[in-house]
Design an enzyme around this catalytic site. Structure first.
Site, mmCIF file in Angstrom:
data_model
loop_
_atom_site.group_PDB
_atom_site.id
_atom_site.type_symbol
_atom_site.label_atom_id
_atom_site.label_comp_id
_atom_site.label_asym_id
_atom_site.label_seq_id
_atom_site.Cartn_x
_atom_site.Cartn_y
_atom_site.Cartn_z
ATOM 1 N N ASP A 1 84.152 26.478 24.521
ATOM 2 C CA ASP A 1 85.486 25.905 24.601
ATOM 3 C C ASP A 1 85.346 24.415 24.309
ATOM 4 O O ASP A 1 84.254 23.855 24.322
ATOM 5 C CB ASP A 1 86.098 26.147 25.983
ATOM 6 C CG ASP A 1 87.621 26.083 25.959
ATOM 7 O OD1 ASP A 1 88.192 25.549 24.989
ATOM 8 O OD2 ASP A 1 88.243 26.571 26.926
ATOM 9 N N TRP A 2 86.460 23.774 24.032
ATOM 10 C CA TRP A 2 86.420 22.392 23.553
ATOM 11 C C TRP A 2 85.872 21.452 24.630
ATOM 12 O O TRP A 2 86.449 21.346 25.711
ATOM 13 C CB TRP A 2 87.806 21.989 23.100
ATOM 14 C CG TRP A 2 88.041 22.241 21.629
ATOM 15 C CD1 TRP A 2 88.606 21.375 20.733
ATOM 16 C CD2 TRP A 2 87.727 23.414 20.866
ATOM 17 N NE1 TRP A 2 88.641 21.935 19.470
ATOM 18 C CE2 TRP A 2 88.100 23.188 19.524
ATOM 19 C CE3 TRP A 2 87.122 24.632 21.175
ATOM 20 C CZ2 TRP A 2 87.923 24.117 18.507
ATOM 21 C CZ3 TRP A 2 86.942 25.573 20.161
ATOM 22 C CH2 TRP A 2 87.341 25.309 18.852
#
EC number: 3.2.1.21
Length: 839
Positions: free
Chosen positions: A225-226
């Site tokens: 995920d970012w």
């Protein structure tokens, strides 16, 4: 794009090139190696539409109903169609990869991203996600199941340690991923932000390699995920192929050094690169050129699908005295805070700029041939409504000018770097770029003109990731530059909304200016959250009104009206990524307004829009109640189609709606405490808990009424002999039932198959959903419906001692339910206890 010979390419890559391929180069793109014809790939959010590469001032997109809305359809064919359209939308945006579907599990109604996942049950969620992914990938676009795993809250999501038994992990939280993979092995999986049992998922070898790759046999790409990568060697060795976004924090020189020092073996590095190159080959047939310009589709057939999805998602919760459907030829009074706004999606990375929206008021007005009147009743905004759409620029266009400078307004001279025209006064600048801006620090003047329609005191508000000062005719009304306080907007990185007020005269034009400085100009403490790029801004305004007067006016009007419908609920302000709700209640004033209108006119229909459950203290008082979710572009039309009977509601709840928050099994242990959250309810999530303790929710999982009636009859089970020599054999059980439409109008029935276990070696839920099917029937029509389940999946629980699934010998009861309270039962036997692993 050219198809790669993966093994030959790996041999030809330098270590530096291999390292580069394992991290993004910016927010939405992977690295390229032009000399070996390895292209950059583009990816885009997300779960309910393909936004493209820009949060700020981007190309509009189709907005689908939120995932809980699609979950309420219980319709795998519809999800397959939606997936195909998402694939086409992705191609239009030049995107090879969609960052969705999301299939986390709603432990609590409070989860800020609860609306992004389909259901509290893994069978429903996994099947719907599988068919949506199948539709996406049939178009050649890569789907991404996320967030793997136990990313079920927003509070301290980057750091929280989810303490969960392996049994609950397997039976509840991994189950939707497992079932989705059986239907469609997605090209990508995204890891969760959080830790699980002490280790961040992005560096958790047991979860990524042992379960996902080895046990399930999956061979796709795992991305973070970012900003959800927390190490170099640990993440690479655990199986994390791609760090997102760029520029890399962990992979560049540190990774090259880790390989050269044997902290990361060369064959492990090659495996990470191999998965990246295989993804390139997966999307190669798309032929999307690098850095492809984004475009819009918005075709009539797409609008029709979105409208059908919005209508099919709607759940008729109550309909005493057949208040619904409404009469088109009779006048109608529309009340409520959600009537004239389009609550089309939740907030955060799932949000996007839609091609268009339809409000409930617009949908009702288009249907009704009688007079349509409106009363506000109450306002429910969390922050003041955006001012931008009410402003005009100097040249008379709707909106305001957005002028960018390198220097602050106090500089003796400064050069204009960029100028845009905006309408929305909420902007997230995470992906704003300009060739002359070489720093995250810059300044923006937003300027326009506002002409109020009414005299009065107006409140103005400013929320920033950065600093902001709002001036009206040169007078500072809001100063949000010093002593800033943290708030929940923009993924929890912004300040609270600071407010000020000014008395304005109707018809007089006022010059409004927001002086904005980007995130580095702020002294706000942002430890524990990720600040994306240069920051963001939001400014709004509203005339100060008396809530009591608004409610009284609505109740008085309702007392005189023949048909009344209330639209209330939540919006993307209340349900959003980065922040969990504090309670289940509707916004202040909504409950009082609903109760007083119902007292004035008991035949009032109430429509609630929310992505997750809300408390309804007035539920017993209302005769007609509709759950309408966040319905996408076509939310208003979909609602009106159901209210007026052009579409017969067929939605069933994908979530249990508790009477009160305290009834939810995660009530005592939802938020992070000292960096950990204990999943203390174990496998008793949602309906599994309510049925086990015999506690009736307000509305149960699977509930939903219709304008017609159905009869289910003649249940039969067909089984095949067990194959005890094959531990993982999945012998099918086919449940067949006759479904008859016994009512006056055509409608769709959802047939639900549940399995009740015999006494076994562990405590188990009373029953569990194991299959479902949806069937459309004309009045008087009957059809035979088959639901096929695998015996091992229908009967197994996770044995923590053996670390295997256990299908225990015994007699299992099958229950078939649907609309109404009737339950058909039958049974089948497991003849021999078996233990197994695998997908």
């Amino acid at each position: 794009m050219t198809r790669l010979d993966v093994e030959k390419t790996i041999e030809e890559l330098t270590l530096g090139e291999k390292v580069a391929l394992t991290a993004g180069i910016d927010f939405w793109h992977t690295a390229s190696v032009p000399r070996l014809n390895i292209p950059t790939l583009r990816m885009s959010d997300g779960p309910n539409g393909v936004r493209g590469t820009r949060f700020f001032n981007g190309v509009p997109a189709a907005c689908f109903p939120c995932a809980t809305a699609l979950g309420a359809t219980w319709d795998t064919e519809l999800l397959h169609e939606c997936g195909r359209l998402m694939g086409e939308e992705s191609i239009a945006k030049g995107s090879h990869i969609i960052l969705g579907p999301t299939i986390n599990t709603q432990r609590s109604p409070l989860g800020g991203r609860g609306f992004e996942s389909f259901a509290e049950d893994g069978v429903l969620s996994g099947n719907l996600a599988g068919y949506m992914s199948k539709g996406i990938q049939e178009k050649g676009v890569a789907a991404t199941l996320k967030h793997f795993v136990c990313n079920d809250q927003e509070h301290e999501r980057l750091a929280v340690d989810s303490i969960v038994t392996m049994r609950a992990m397997r039976e509840i939280y991994l189950m939707p991923f497992q079932l989705a993979m059986r239907i469609c092995p997605t090209a990508c999986v995204m890891t969760a932000y959080n830790k699980v049992n002490g280790t961040h998922v992005s560096e958790n070898k047991q979860i990524i390699t042992d379960i996902l790759r080895k046990e399930w046999g999956w061979d796709g790409l795992v991305m973070s995920d970012w900003f959800g990568t927390y190490s170099t060697s640990e993440a690479i060795n655990a199986g994390l192929d791609l760090e997102m976004p760029g520029k890399t924090r962990w992979r560049s020189t540190p990774l090259a050094h880790a390989v050269s020092s044997n902290k990361v073996a060369e064959f492990v590095m090659d495996e990470r690169v191999r998965n990246v190159l295989n993804l390139v080959n997966f999307v190669e047939p798309l032929g999307i050129p690098e850095n492809c310009p984004e475009k819009a589709l918005n075709r009539p057939q797409d609008q029709a699908l979105l409208r059908r999805a919005a209508a099919e998602s709607i759940v008729l919760m109550k309909n005493d005295d057949n208040i619904l459907p409404l009469k088109k030829d009779k006048p109608i009074l529309v009340i409520g805070p959600n009537a004239k706004i389009a609550a089309y999606c939740g907030g955060g990375s799932a949000s996007l700029d839609p091609y268009y929206t339809v409000t409930p008021f617009e949908g009702v007005s288009a249907k009704s041939t009688g007079a349509v009147t409106f009363s506000q009743g109450v306002y429910s905004h969390k922050q003041l409504p955006e001012l931008g759409p009410l402003m005009k620029s100097a040249d008379g266009k709707k909106g305001f000018s957005f002028r960018v400078y390198k220097e602050p307004v106090s500089a003796p001279s400064r050069e204009l770097v960029d100028e845009l025209h905006l309408v929305s006064s909420s902007g997230f600048l995470m992906d704003y770029v300009h060739p002359k801006i070489d720093s995250l620090t810059f300044y923006v003047d937003m300027e326009g003109y506002f002409t109020p329609e009414e005299d009065g005191v107006y409140d103005f508000g400013v929320t920033v990731v950065g600093t902001g000062k709002l001036l009206i005719d040169g007078e500072t009304v809001v100063d949000n530059t010093k002593n800033q306080r943290p708030g929940s907007a923009f993924f929890g990185t912004a300040t609270v909304e600071e407010q000020g007020s000014k008395e304005l005269k109707a018809g007089q034009t006022y010059k409004v200016v927001l002086e904005f400085g980007t995130a580095p100009t702020s002294d706000l403490d942002t430890r524990g959250v990720v600040v994306f790029g240069p920051g963001g801004f939001r400014f709004g305004a509203s005339r100060r009104v008396s809530q009591e007067e608004l409610i009284a006016k609505a109740a008085d009007a309702a007392a005189q009206a023949e048909q009344v419908v209330i639209f209330a609920g939540l919006t993307s302000e209340w349900e959003t990524e980065g922040h969990d709700r504090d309670h289940m209640d509707l916004p202040p004033g909504s409950d009082e307004m609903i109760q007083r209108v119902l007292a004035a006119n008991p035949n009032t229909a109430v429509v609630i829009q929310s992505g997750t459950p809300v408390t309804m203290p007035w539920a017993a008082q209302t005769k007609a109640l509709v759950q309408a979710w966040f319905g996408g572009n076509e939310c208003g039309n979909g609602i009106a189609d159901v209210l007026y009977g052009d579409v017969n509601p067929a939605g069933k709840l994908p979530l249990s709606f508790p009477v009160r928050l305290q009834d939810n099994p995660s009530y005592l242990n939802f938020r992070s405490e000292r960096g950990r959250v204990l999943y203390g309810e174990d496998v008793y999530v949602g309906y599994r808990y309510y049925e086990k303790v015999n506690l009736a929710p307000l509305f149960p999982f699977g509930h939903g009424l219709s304008y017609t009636t159905f009869e289910r009859s003649d249940l039969t089970l067909a089984t095949v002999p067990e194959k005890p020599q094959y531990e993982t054999a999945g012998e099918p059980i086919t449940a067949s039932v006759t479904v008859t439409n016994t009512g006056p109008v055509a409608g769709a029935e959802v047939v639900q198959l549940w399995v009740r276990p015999p006494p076994t070696g562990v405590n188990r839920p009373v029953r569990e959903l194991k299959g479902f099917a949806k069937v459309m029937l004309n009045p008087g029509e009957q059809k035979r419906v088959d639901i096929v389940v695998e015996k091992k999946l229908a009967t197994s629980w996770w044995d923590e001692q053996r670390e295997m699934w256990a299908s225990e010998k015994g007699q299992y009861e099958v229950q078939v339910t649907g609309t109404g309270a009737d339950v058909l039962t039958s049974s089948f036997a497991v003849e021999k206890t078996r233990f197994w692993l695998g997908l």
